[in-house]
Design a protein around this motif. Structure first.
Motif, PDB file in Angstrom:
ATOM      1  N   GLY A 228       0.825  -0.908   0.290  1.00  0.00           N
ATOM      2  CA  GLY A 228       0.129   0.343  -0.036  1.00  0.00           C
ATOM      3  C   GLY A 228       0.511   1.214  -0.602  1.00  0.00           C
ATOM      4  O   GLY A 228       1.858   1.111  -0.014  1.00  0.00           O
ATOM      5  N   GLY A 229      -0.081   2.162   0.383  1.00  0.00           N
ATOM      6  CA  GLY A 229       0.693   3.652   0.062  1.00  0.00           C
ATOM      7  C   GLY A 229       1.033   4.702   1.408  1.00  0.00           C
ATOM      8  O   GLY A 229       0.095   4.002   1.598  1.00  0.00           O
ATOM      9  N   PRO A 230       1.754   5.565   1.183  1.00  0.00           N
ATOM     10  CA  PRO A 230       1.995   6.056   2.793  1.00  0.00           C
ATOM     11  C   PRO A 230       1.004   6.593   3.176  1.00  0.00           C
ATOM     12  O   PRO A 230       0.629   7.541   3.952  1.00  0.00           O
ATOM     13  N   ASP A 231      -0.651   7.630   2.132  1.00  0.00           N
ATOM     14  CA  ASP A 231      -1.257   8.109   2.718  1.00  0.00           C
ATOM     15  C   ASP A 231      -2.517   7.036   2.430  1.00  0.00           C
ATOM     16  O   ASP A 231      -3.854   7.676   3.043  1.00  0.00           O
ATOM     17  N   LEU A 232      -2.602   6.154   2.570  1.00  0.00           N
ATOM     18  CA  LEU A 232      -4.021   4.870   3.387  1.00  0.00           C
ATOM     19  C   LEU A 232      -3.854   5.316   4.668  1.00  0.00           C
ATOM     20  O   LEU A 232      -3.047   5.962   5.655  1.00  0.00           O
ATOM     21  N   PRO A 233      -5.669   5.289   5.003  1.00  0.00           N
ATOM     22  CA  PRO A 233      -5.501   5.042   6.622  1.00  0.00           C
ATOM     23  C   PRO A 233      -5.062   5.069   7.460  1.00  0.00           C
ATOM     24  O   PRO A 233      -5.391   4.642   8.832  1.00  0.00           O
ATOM     25  N   TRP A 234      -5.046   3.498   7.249  1.00  0.00           N
ATOM     26  CA  TRP A 234      -4.836   2.766   8.066  1.00  0.00           C
ATOM     27  C   TRP A 234      -3.648   2.039   7.959  1.00  0.00           C
ATOM     28  O   TRP A 234      -2.818   2.435   6.986  1.00  0.00           O
ATOM     29  N   ARG A 235      -2.738   0.511   9.260  1.00  0.00           N
ATOM     30  CA  ARG A 235      -1.410   0.210   8.855  1.00  0.00           C
ATOM     31  C   ARG A 235      -1.926  -0.885   8.397  1.00  0.00           C
ATOM     32  O   ARG A 235      -2.578  -1.822   8.835  1.00  0.00           O
ATOM     33  N   VAL A 236      -0.353  -0.943   7.295  1.00  0.00           N
ATOM     34  CA  VAL A 236      -0.427  -2.795   7.225  1.00  0.00           C
ATOM     35  C   VAL A 236       0.090  -3.011   8.175  1.00  0.00           C
ATOM     36  O   VAL A 236       1.836  -2.870   7.625  1.00  0.00           O
ATOM     37  N   LEU A 237       0.086  -4.355   8.496  1.00  0.00           N
ATOM     38  CA  LEU A 237       1.606  -5.247   9.459  1.00  0.00           C
ATOM     39  C   LEU A 237       1.193  -6.284   9.194  1.00  0.00           C
ATOM     40  O   LEU A 237       0.508  -7.502   8.174  1.00  0.00           O
ATOM     41  N   MET A 238       2.521  -7.496   9.508  1.00  0.00           N
ATOM     42  CA  MET A 238       2.304  -8.267   9.771  1.00  0.00           C
ATOM     43  C   MET A 238       2.088  -9.006  10.765  1.00  0.00           C
ATOM     44  O   MET A 238       3.083  -8.726  11.488  1.00  0.00           O
ATOM     45  N   ASP A 239       1.493 -10.229  10.861  1.00  0.00           N
ATOM     46  CA  ASP A 239       1.835 -11.270  12.545  1.00  0.00           C
ATOM     47  C   ASP A 239       3.231 -11.489  12.682  1.00  0.00           C
ATOM     48  O   ASP A 239       3.867 -11.576  11.876  1.00  0.00           O
ATOM     49  N   PRO A 240       2.930 -12.668  13.624  1.00  0.00           N
ATOM     50  CA  PRO A 240       5.005 -13.764  14.033  1.00  0.00           C
ATOM     51  C   PRO A 240       4.868 -14.586  12.433  1.00  0.00           C
ATOM     52  O   PRO A 240       5.502 -14.735  12.801  1.00  0.00           O
ATOM     53  N   GLU A 241       3.943 -15.105  12.364  1.00  0.00           N
ATOM     54  CA  GLU A 241       3.780 -16.274  11.125  1.00  0.00           C
ATOM     55  C   GLU A 241       4.094 -15.132   9.346  1.00  0.00           C
ATOM     56  O   GLU A 241       3.945 -15.983   8.441  1.00  0.00           O
ATOM     57  N   GLY A 242       3.770 -13.819   9.914  1.00  0.00           N
ATOM     58  CA  GLY A 242       3.897 -13.515   8.600  1.00  0.00           C
ATOM     59  C   GLY A 242       3.049 -13.088   7.438  1.00  0.00           C
ATOM     60  O   GLY A 242       2.842 -12.570   6.274  1.00  0.00           O
ATOM     61  N   ASN A 243       1.699 -13.119   7.933  1.00  0.00           N
ATOM     62  CA  ASN A 243       0.375 -12.827   7.460  1.00  0.00           C
ATOM     63  C   ASN A 243      -0.070 -11.616   8.004  1.00  0.00           C
ATOM     64  O   ASN A 243       0.096 -10.642   8.671  1.00  0.00           O
ATOM     65  N   GLU A 244      -0.422 -11.239   6.781  1.00  0.00           N
ATOM     66  CA  GLU A 244      -0.412 -10.179   6.309  1.00  0.00           C
ATOM     67  C   GLU A 244      -1.827  -9.041   7.108  1.00  0.00           C
ATOM     68  O   GLU A 244      -2.632 -10.326   7.296  1.00  0.00           O
ATOM     69  N   PHE A 245      -2.211  -8.215   7.850  1.00  0.00           N
ATOM     70  CA  PHE A 245      -3.509  -7.934   8.419  1.00  0.00           C
ATOM     71  C   PHE A 245      -3.836  -5.870   8.374  1.00  0.00           C
ATOM     72  O   PHE A 245      -2.326  -5.473   8.383  1.00  0.00           O
ATOM     73  N   CYS A 246      -4.554  -5.708   9.122  1.00  0.00           N
ATOM     74  CA  CYS A 246      -4.780  -4.293   8.624  1.00  0.00           C
ATOM     75  C   CYS A 246      -5.267  -4.164   9.812  1.00  0.00           C
ATOM     76  O   CYS A 246      -6.030  -4.571  10.487  1.00  0.00           O
ATOM     77  N   VAL A 247      -4.771  -3.103  10.870  1.00  0.00           N
ATOM     78  CA  VAL A 247      -5.417  -1.949  11.639  1.00  0.00           C
ATOM     79  C   VAL A 247      -6.110  -1.114  11.234  1.00  0.00           C
ATOM     80  O   VAL A 247      -5.470   0.065  10.573  1.00  0.00           O
ATOM     81  N   LEU A 248      -7.268  -0.820  11.452  1.00  0.00           N
ATOM     82  CA  LEU A 248      -8.067  -0.230  10.698  1.00  0.00           C
ATOM     83  C   LEU A 248      -8.155   1.165  11.758  1.00  0.00           C
ATOM     84  O   LEU A 248      -8.042   1.182  12.706  1.00  0.00           O
ATOM     85  N   THR A 249      -9.004   2.849  10.920  1.00  0.00           N
ATOM     86  CA  THR A 249      -9.170   3.638  12.173  1.00  0.00           C
ATOM     87  C   THR A 249     -10.138   2.946  12.792  1.00  0.00           C
ATOM     88  O   THR A 249     -11.081   2.527  12.968  1.00  0.00           O
ATOM     89  N   PRO A 250     -10.189   4.254  13.722  1.00  0.00           N
ATOM     90  CA  PRO A 250     -11.254   3.468  15.118  1.00  0.00           C
ATOM     91  C   PRO A 250     -12.808   3.843  14.853  1.00  0.00           C
ATOM     92  O   PRO A 250     -12.620   4.893  13.239  1.00  0.00           O
ATOM     93  N   ARG A 251     -13.601   2.842  14.709  1.00  0.00           N
ATOM     94  CA  ARG A 251     -14.787   2.573  15.180  1.00  0.00           C
ATOM     95  C   ARG A 251     -15.232   1.689  15.636  1.00  0.00           C
ATOM     96  O   ARG A 251     -15.236   1.093  16.225  1.00  0.00           O
TER      97      ARG A 251
END
Length: 251
Positions: A228-251
């Motif tokens: 993703g790009g730097p302007d996305l409102p969420w953050r893309v991370l990986m768990d301890p085994e490399g699986n991508e997941f997103c931390v979305l904005t508060p809701r």
């Protein structure tokens, strides 16, 4: 190892996201198969939502991607059945809607392995007491080299306690409400080679500090993902085994 007893984070599971060449077509397949509805259609996503009575408080989100599916997904859905006749009916419905049977070397097992029209694997389970209150989807299943460690990480992210263990093969997290799908971590020694086509989204509650939530998730063992790009409102991370997941904005 991340200890399961550590304080949970102020985030919860909100979406299961599936990459798709044709998001609306795939959304229609899953809505028809599960008896759910398409709740949102936009250029960058199509959401399928369960009825409140089903106990599933997440969305199935289909997003457009140009890449074709290359390998078996590391995250898949298991569908629940109430009787053997119901299991057969779900399998028949999936095939009529455009699904197909899949041989992953599973041999003679009581569940049925299928794929949706874009090749995403899923299982139709035989009746099991554990999933009696799960609704249409019994479990979200994640391949794991170390199920105990990965389950501990996700327990902190989602607030779901461990509700089942099967030796060193499977650890299942149960929703605090006791309803809806389990989040299960199943031992699999396959090496992750490409970005997952199915991933999970978590989010902090409304009014929370998003940056602080991301920092806490990283401190618990997640790592940044170069997606993703730097302007996305969420953050893309990986768990301890490399699986991508997103931390979305508060809701």
């Amino acid at each position: 190892m991340v200890a399961a007893s550590l304080r949970r984070m102020n985030t919860r599971l909100v979406n299961v996201v599936i990459d798709a060449a044709r998001p609306r077509v795939l959304a229609d397949f899953w809505a028809a198969l599960l008896g759910w509805r398409v709740a949102l259609e936009e250029a960058d996503e199509v959401d399928v939502r369960a009825p409140e009575a089903d106990g599933w408080d997440l969305d199935l989100v289909f997003v457009p991607v140009p890449e074709a599916k290359e390998v078996k997904n590391r995250i898949h859905l298991d569908l629940a059945s109430t009787t053997l006749a119901h299991q057969e009916e779900l399998v028949s419905r999936a095939l009529e809607l455009g699904g197909s049977r899949v041989d992953l070397g599973q041999g003679a097992v009581p569940w049925v392995v299928l794929a949706d029209p874009e090749g995403n694997e899923f299982c139709v389970l035989e009746p099991r007491d554990r999933y009696a209150q799960a609704g249409a989807v019994a479990a979200i299943v994640v391949d794991a080299h170390d199920p105990e460690r990965l389950a501990a990480f996700w327990a902190r992210l989602t607030g779901r306690p461990v509700g089942a263990r099967e030796g060193d093969v499977l650890v299942g997290l149960r929703a605090p409400s006791g309803r809806g799908p389990w989040l299960e971590f199943l031992r699999n020694d396959d090496v992750k080679r490409v970005k997952n086509r199915v991933h999970l989204d978590v989010a902090p509650p409304s009014g929370a500090d998003h940056a602080a939530a991301v920092s806490e998730v990283v401190a618990a063992g997640a790592a940044p993902a170069d997606l993703g790009g730097p302007d996305l409102p969420w953050r893309v991370l990986m768990d301890p085994e490399g699986n991508e997941f997103c931390v979305l904005t508060p809701r």
